[in-house]
Write a protein that holds these residues in place. Structure first.
Motif, mmCIF file in Angstrom:
data_model
loop_
_atom_site.group_PDB
_atom_site.id
_atom_site.type_symbol
_atom_site.label_atom_id
_atom_site.label_comp_id
_atom_site.label_asym_id
_atom_site.label_seq_id
_atom_site.Cartn_x
_atom_site.Cartn_y
_atom_site.Cartn_z
ATOM 1 N N LEU A 1 49.069 55.195 46.668
ATOM 2 C CA LEU A 1 49.661 55.548 47.967
ATOM 3 C C LEU A 1 48.704 55.253 49.119
ATOM 4 O O LEU A 1 48.607 56.000 50.094
ATOM 5 N N LEU A 2 48.002 54.123 49.029
ATOM 6 C CA LEU A 2 46.913 53.844 49.970
ATOM 7 C C LEU A 2 47.420 53.531 51.377
ATOM 8 O O LEU A 2 46.888 54.039 52.368
ATOM 9 N N ILE B 1 39.170 48.058 49.321
ATOM 10 C CA ILE B 1 38.053 47.517 48.563
ATOM 11 C C ILE B 1 38.438 47.497 47.089
ATOM 12 O O ILE B 1 39.351 48.216 46.663
ATOM 13 N N ARG B 2 37.773 46.655 46.336
ATOM 14 C CA ARG B 2 37.854 46.723 44.873
ATOM 15 C C ARG B 2 36.512 47.217 44.369
ATOM 16 O O ARG B 2 35.470 46.668 44.708
ATOM 17 N N MET C 1 41.264 50.332 46.287
ATOM 18 C CA MET C 1 41.304 51.624 46.967
ATOM 19 C C MET C 1 40.795 51.481 48.395
ATOM 20 O O MET C 1 40.270 50.431 48.789
ATOM 21 N N ILE C 2 40.970 52.541 49.156
ATOM 22 C CA ILE C 2 40.216 52.740 50.388
ATOM 23 C C ILE C 2 38.935 53.464 49.989
ATOM 24 O O ILE C 2 38.961 54.314 49.097
ATOM 25 N N GLY D 1 45.702 43.707 48.029
ATOM 26 C CA GLY D 1 44.380 43.118 48.044
ATOM 27 C C GLY D 1 44.332 41.688 47.565
ATOM 28 O O GLY D 1 43.300 41.026 47.696
ATOM 29 N N ASP D 2 45.452 41.174 47.023
ATOM 30 C CA ASP D 2 45.515 39.804 46.515
ATOM 31 C C ASP D 2 46.349 38.930 47.453
ATOM 32 O O ASP D 2 47.089 39.427 48.302
#
Length: 563
Positions: free
Chosen positions: A402-403, A107-108, A208-209, A71-72
């Motif tokens: 484990l996304l 998403i965060r 996460m999702i 996500g970064d």
């Protein structure tokens, strides 16, 4: 001058003949002595070698990758490097829309929560923290608090599910396993000073999702310190017994959701047999790590010296390799470690101090990621490719739960029923073997017989070859093992879909999730041995005259993982 050129040319021919007759040891690294902080190696080649792995890993785990957190921007840098390499190697895109990438909708979730009783309000991240950013939005008003007892301790006294129903339940401890009694609670307050401190420092919410959960019955989970529990019950918490009632609480739990970029890298090497090239053997690793230290920089050499001291003490007293030495442990371990002193002056005599804030993740899982690249270049160079196709998947978001592998197996870019087996590599660059008093050829093996006994037999048979003979350790694959390693890496998401899996790892070490997981501390000869083993496993499965035999029926995809 001409004579010198002739002699040099003859010497080159003799050397070439010698190399042709006596293959070079692929585990030899091109640097002698202590490995450097920075290293730029030569271009990689088709052969699997320690030198190639070293060249790749110093790039992939460099500070410029910013810890590759899912996500970064650092993870985008890491996946861009992988994409460039597979394109150069010549693999076929197997992501979305003719690309090598599969978008993962991360998403965060940033929590907003309140807890109140009487005229007092508890403050988020001061008096309590949200235990799970995947939790559901809840509101509750005027609910009684009850103490349920100590969870995670066999034989401990606990209240019944009927007593917990509709109440805010306080328990001592923060167990991994689900406690049936807690399912009937409206909210749960876990009293755990150590985990409260760790989660309070977590800072940025969970990646996460978007979760799919029951929004009507799931309890709101919080972690509180003993001091907050004392406020709620109005007496010293150590005097509270199961069934004791506390204050009446009102509160809420909600989240702000921020979209984040996330992507798996997916590429395929087509098989050579037209009959079975539509079947796949998956080679997987995770491309992410944990980013930048939220609390700022620490002096690297001091952290390394402290961690090594922790390692010596814990191994001497328990025989186990420690991990996460900076986190609170038991009171007994705290006493062991209280006397550790780092001689900074002696460190500074060796070299200047170095501030460090990047969790480089060289072993976790830079090793698996660049190992896949090395295997891809090797397989792509073969004049005759394996019969079945090889699908290379670099999953994102493993560290966040484990996304990427969950998303890929729920939304596969090839038919999942055409995947005959999966080999997952996570933390294969170090090996805890020598630290456990075992050999430097140690490999932890998990899952290889859980779905297909034949797969486990193949792996064991391959390891009897003279060029392998690694020291397999199956202890972490044991049902019920408390570390739950079988459930903690990406192979699980293939296993839940009925795909036979084998998980290769070097196991825990003292630099796990530390600033000191850097390329200079990798055991490149052992790293190379594991990659050569993986090549042989994949090659053998891809060339079988039949699909691997499954001994167990395909489970329901949402079946919880059981160690």
């Amino acid at each position: 001058m001409k004579g010198k050129f002739v002699r040099a040319a003859r010497a080159a021919v003799v050397l070439a003949l010698m190399v042709g007759c006596t293959p070079m040891d692929p585990t030899i690294i091109p640097v002698s002595g202590q490995l450097p902080l920075k290293y730029t190696g030569p271009s990689t080649g088709p052969a699997i070698t320690a030198g190639d792995l070293m060249t790749r890993l110093y790039i992939f785990s460099d500070d410029s990758m910013l810890g590759r957190r899912a996500g970064d921007v650092g993870n985008l840098k890491g996946t861009a490097y992988i994409e460039r390499e597979v394109r150069k190697i010549g693999l076929i895109p197997a992501g979305e829309n003719g690309t090598y990438l599969q978008d993962v909708p991360l998403i965060r979730r940033l929590p907003a929560a309140s807890l109140r009783f009487g005229g007092d309000s508890l403050i988020l991240n001061t008096d309590f923290v949200v235990a799970d950013p995947r939790a559901v939005i809840r509101r509750f008003s005027g609910l009684p608090v009850i103490y349920a007892g100590k969870v995670g301790q066999p034989g401990a006294e606990l209240i019944t599910a009927e007593q917990a129903s509709g109440k805010i339940v306080v328990v001592t401890g923060f167990p991994r396993a689900v406690i049936p009694m807690l399912r009937s609670a409206s909210a749960i307050l876990y009293v755990d000073d150590a985990n409260f401190g760790v989660m309070r420092r977590g800072g940025r919410g969970g990646v996460m999702i978007r979760p799919r959960v029951d929004t009507t019955t799931a309890a709101a989970p919080f972690v509180i310190p003993v001091a907050t529990a004392t406020k709620i019950f109005g007496v010293p918490f150590e005097n509270v017994r199961p069934g004791t009632m506390g204050q009446v609480l009102t509160g809420s739990l909600s989240f702000t959701e921020i979209p984040l970029p996330g992507r798996n890298v997916v590429a395929v090497l087509p098989g050579s047999d037209p009959v079975v090239k539509g079947q796949y053997v998956v080679l997987g690793a995770h491309n992410d790590h944990i980013g930048i230290r939220a609390g700022g920089s620490l002096e690297h050499d001091s952290v390394r010296a402290y961690n090594k001291a922790v390692e010596r003490i814990v191994i001497d007293r328990t025989g186990l390799v420690p991990s996460l030495p900076g986190r609170p442990g038991s009171a007994e371990q705290a006493q062991w470690l209280a006397g550790i002193k780092v001689n900074v002056d002696s460190l500074r005599a060796l070299r200047p101090g170095r501030l460090d804030s990047v969790y480089n993740g060289a072993d976790d899982d830079g090793s698996g990621s660049v190992g896949l690249l090395e295997l891809a270049e090797y397989f792509a160079s073969l004049p005759v490719k394996p019969k079945r196709s090889i699908l290379f998947v670099w999953h994102t978001g493993e560290e966040a739960g484990l996304l990427g592998s969950r998303w890929f197996t729920d939304n596969p870019t090839v038919p999942l029923d055409s995947v005959v087996g999966a080999v997952n590599m996570d933390m294969v660059g170090r090996g805890a073997g020598s630290e456990r008093g075992k050999s430097d050829r140690y490999v932890s093996l998990l899952g290889s017989r859980r779905i297909s006994k034949e797969m486990g037999d193949i792996v064991d048979a391959i390891n009897t070859k003279p060029q392998h003979k690694l020291e397999f350790d199956y202890q972490f694959d044991a049902p019920g093992h408390p570390e739950r390693f079988y459930c903690r890496s990406d192979h699980w998401n293939y296993a839940r879909m009925g795909v036979p899996v084998t998980f290769l790892s070097g196991g825990n070490h003292v630099d796990y999730h530390q600033l000191t997981d850097e390329a200079q501390y990798i055991d490149y000869p052992q790293f190379t041995r594991v990659i050569l083993l993986a090549e042989d496993i994949v090659q053998t499965i891809a060339n079988l005259d039949h699909r691997l035999v499954r001994d167990k029926p395909k489970p329901a995809p949402d079946t919880p993982c059981v160690q």
